[in-house]
Every structure is written in C-alpha cells, then in structure tokens.
Design a protein around this motif. Structure first.
Motif, PDB file in Angstrom:
ATOM      1  N   ALA A 205       0.958  -1.038   0.154  1.00  0.00           N
ATOM      2  CA  ALA A 205      -0.065   0.034  -0.195  1.00  0.00           C
ATOM      3  C   ALA A 205       0.923   1.188   0.131  1.00  0.00           C
ATOM      4  O   ALA A 205       0.519   2.271  -0.557  1.00  0.00           O
ATOM      5  CB  ALA A 205      -0.949  -0.116   1.292  1.00  0.00           C
ATOM      6  N   LYS A 206       2.099   1.147   0.947  1.00  0.00           N
ATOM      7  CA  LYS A 206       2.981   2.358   0.820  1.00  0.00           C
ATOM      8  C   LYS A 206       3.713   2.542  -0.452  1.00  0.00           C
ATOM      9  O   LYS A 206       3.689   3.595  -0.968  1.00  0.00           O
ATOM     10  CB  LYS A 206       3.998   1.851   2.067  1.00  0.00           C
ATOM     11  N   ALA A 209       1.028   3.983  -3.103  1.00  0.00           N
ATOM     12  CA  ALA A 209       0.361   5.323  -2.825  1.00  0.00           C
ATOM     13  C   ALA A 209       1.791   6.425  -2.707  1.00  0.00           C
ATOM     14  O   ALA A 209       1.247   7.359  -2.881  1.00  0.00           O
ATOM     15  CB  ALA A 209      -0.380   5.281  -1.489  1.00  0.00           C
ATOM     16  N   TYR A 214      -3.418  11.642  -0.380  1.00  0.00           N
ATOM     17  CA  TYR A 214      -4.815  11.099  -0.451  1.00  0.00           C
ATOM     18  C   TYR A 214      -5.593  12.055  -0.058  1.00  0.00           C
ATOM     19  O   TYR A 214      -5.475  12.743   1.164  1.00  0.00           O
ATOM     20  CB  TYR A 214      -4.667   9.895   0.576  1.00  0.00           C
ATOM     21  N   HIS A 220      -8.771   5.654  -2.473  1.00  0.00           N
ATOM     22  CA  HIS A 220      -7.260   5.503  -1.958  1.00  0.00           C
ATOM     23  C   HIS A 220      -6.211   5.288  -2.863  1.00  0.00           C
ATOM     24  O   HIS A 220      -6.408   4.317  -3.965  1.00  0.00           O
ATOM     25  CB  HIS A 220      -7.227   4.420  -0.922  1.00  0.00           C
ATOM     26  N   PRO A 221      -4.936   5.660  -3.089  1.00  0.00           N
ATOM     27  CA  PRO A 221      -4.339   5.703  -4.378  1.00  0.00           C
ATOM     28  C   PRO A 221      -3.669   4.161  -4.382  1.00  0.00           C
ATOM     29  O   PRO A 221      -3.059   4.049  -5.445  1.00  0.00           O
ATOM     30  CB  PRO A 221      -3.026   6.573  -3.860  1.00  0.00           C
ATOM     31  N   ALA A 222      -3.738   3.376  -3.460  1.00  0.00           N
ATOM     32  CA  ALA A 222      -3.404   1.879  -3.598  1.00  0.00           C
ATOM     33  C   ALA A 222      -4.503   1.104  -4.002  1.00  0.00           C
ATOM     34  O   ALA A 222      -4.408  -0.023  -4.302  1.00  0.00           O
ATOM     35  CB  ALA A 222      -2.982   1.627  -2.338  1.00  0.00           C
TER      36      ALA A 222
END
Ligand SMILES: C[S@@+](CC[C@H](N)C(=O)[O-])C[C@H]1O[C@@H](n2cnc3c(N)ncnc32)[C@H](O)[C@@H]1O
Length: 339
Positions: A205-206, A209, A214, A220-222
C-alpha cells in the motif's frame, strides 16, 4: 441489511441460524430476486455463495421445494454458510460445493442440477474476506500479502509481486487496475524488493500510494493496484469468460411457470461488466457474419435475450446503507424459448 437477516420471511427464519455469522451485506438483493423470480420446484445455481445472503433468499422464495446449488472457491465461506443455512442442507434443498465457477457445467451435472431456472454470479470478494487482514485483500489494515480467494491456489499476491518482471507488473497494474501510474508503481516495487521481499499489505500500500496525496472523498491511491493484483492472482477475468457459455447451456428453456430461465450477474468494475455486456450482446444476436457477406456462413443463433438493456445499479438508499455496493452493476439475460 446486516447478513440478510433471516427474518425476511418465515421460510428463511425456520431454516437459518446464527452459526456462521457473516459480515457481508448482499448487494441488490431485492432486484436479484425480482429478476430471477424463484419459485417452488425450481433449480437455481448461486455460483458465488459468499455470505449466503442471496442463496438464503432464493431458498426462502422458492419454498417449499426449490433447490439451490451453491458454489464458492473459498472453503471458509462455505463453512460459514453451511452453519448458517444448515436447515436447508438437512432438508435437501441446498447443496454446497467447493469449486470454481469456471467448472460450473461439471459441478452442476455432478450435483444433478440440469436444466436450471436461474443462475446468479455476484462477482469479486465478500466483506468477510475483505475485513479479515489475514486474507491480504485490504490496503487499510496490515496482513500477509495473499489475496487468494481459494487457499489452494499456488501463487499468492506476494509471489507475484516478488517474482514478476517489472514489465509484467506494469502490465498487470495497467490492464487489471486501469492505473495510469502503473509503470512508476512497478518500478518502485522492483526497487523495494531488491533489498527485501515485499510480504505485507501495508508495504505494498505504501509503495503503490507513494507520492500521491490522499484526498478524503477520493479513492485511496493504492486501490487500483490492489484490484489489479487480486484479479491477476485469482484469474478473475478468464474465469468469468469461461463460465458464461456454460451458464447459457445450463439454463433450461423455461421455468416451471413457462417463463424463460434467467441469469443475473453483479459486477464491481468495468472490466468484468464489459465482458458480461459483450457476451450477452453477442448471444442475443443471430448471424455474426461480416455485413459484406451475402449469406450467413457462421450459423450463429441467438440463444439469449437481454432483459436489462442498461445495467441496474443500487438505489441511493442502498448505497447509504452499504457503501460497498456503490460500484455494483447488475445485468440480466434470459434463455430464448425455442418454438
Ligand atoms: C461478493 S461475494 C458473494 C456474496 C453473496 N452473494 C452474498 O449474498 O453473501 C463473492 C464470493 O464469490 C466467491 N468467488 C469469487 N470468484 C469465484 C469463482 N471464480 N468461483 C467460485 N467462487 C468465487 C468469493 O470467494 C466470494 O465468497
């Protein structure tokens, strides 16, 4: 509509129990039932049992003698449903099978479900799967990077993320996530994994993203990267393409009231919806020869009639109650009754 409370009518109340409680809230339940018109004596297939909400109501509305074959690729989902709907199993009205819906023809024949009156696919994953960090579907909570709906699949999301080439990862994230940052994300994954394997959802996720602020209210960017990997790990689009012709074959000519047998499919992203829309359109068309040919050489015959010319979407009230329903699209087709 928490877990499609079994009090919707007395038939379901008699035969469901709290064992195997589900978090999942069934999407467009009333609409599905309206289109599939379950009735006594009918045979129905739920190819994606999940929390069992649609299945329970198909059984309730087809009381006292309708039968449902429930398929799911996730054994834990089936364990939950077999507890919750034990009464229907004992009454020989529900048969649960662990398997993939891309083998629906074989599973249905083995279970004696031939000439069925209604088939449902409610694609994707359930809240029970999403909300369990150990399954690795969620970017919002940390867990192993798994994403396999069926635990017996050989390749998990971590395997894919740590072994695919940068180009393969970029293609997956682009094709299945429609993510415009696919190349940059793939590059970052390859850079990160050169020092240590990426094994946790929080790590991916990190990475996915990184560099994208965000903004509350937007996705969410992920999100797209997670969707892409889930689709790839579970071969979701290929399996959907494989099951559609099987569904057409399994539907009977008519239901017991002389009405056409129907298929209802709920999808949650445009890639799935496009496959369903194009399949229905093709099967609703007779000759598929290029227009320049003076006579038909393909011999294709229309086998389905499209019931929903536009996809049905959840009401505002449903989305308020269950925000996870917001991207759902329901398409329905019925078998053409041959003279
Ligand atoms: C959205 S949930 C279904 C929820 C269900 N309709 C309900 O009311 O509770 C989707 C379910 O389909 C299952 N599934 C996804 N792809 C599958 C496949 N190819 N074959 C069989 N089951 C599948 C998932 O494991 C999940 O349990």
């Amino acid at each position: 509509m928490e877990s499609q409370d079994s009090t919707r009518n007395s038939n379901s109340a008699d035969q469901t129990n709290e064992i195997g409680h589900t978090q999942h809230v069934s999407v467009m339940l009333d609409e599905v039932l309206e289109f599939l018109r379950p009735r006594a004596g009918g045979l129905y297939i739920d190819g994606t049992v999940g929390g069992g909400g649609h299945t329970a109501q198909l059984l309730a509305q087809s009381a006292p003698s309708g039968r449902v074959l429930g398929i799911d690729t996730d054994e834990r989902a089936l364990e939950r449903v077999s507890g919750r709907l034990a009464g229907f199993i004992t009454a020989d009205r529900l048969k649960l099978v662990h398997g993939n819906f891309d083998e629906m023809r074989q599973l249905a024949v083995q279970a004696g479900f031939i000439g069925v009156q209604g088939i449902l696919l409610d694609l994707g994953f359930s809240s029970d799967q999403m909300d369990d960090p150990q399954r690795g579907f969620a970017f919002s909570s940390d867990g192993p990077l798994d994403m396999r709906l069926d635990q017996s699949l050989a390749v998990s999301a971590a395997d894919l993320v740590n072994t695919a080439s940068e180009q393969e990862l970029a293609d997956i994230i682009w094709r299945y996530g429609e993510e415009s940052r696919s190349r940059a994300i793939a590059r970052r994954i390859v850079r990160e994994r050169s020092t240590r394997a990426i094994t946790r959802t929080s790590e991916l996720a990190k990475i996915a993203a990184a560099g994208v602020p965000y903004t509350p209210g937007s996705i969410h960017p992920a999100t797209k990267t997670f969707q892409a990997l889930r689709i790839a790990v579970n071969h979701e689009l290929e399996r959907l393409e494989t099951v559609l012709p099987q569904i057409t074959e399994l539907l009977s000519q008519t239901d017991l009231a002389g009405q056409a047998a129907r298929v209802a499919i709920i999808s949650f992203h445009s890639l799935e919806d496009r496959i369903v829309k194009e399949y229905f359109r093709r099967e609703a068309t007779g000759c598929l020869c290029p227009p320049r040919l003076p006579v038909c050489v393909c011999g294709h015959k229309a086998r389905l009639r499209v019931v929903t010319s536009r996809p049905v979407t959840p009401t505002v009230q449903e989305i308020e109650r269950n925000p996870r329903a917001r991207s759902a699209k329901l398409r329905v087709a019925e078998k053409i009754i041959e003279a």
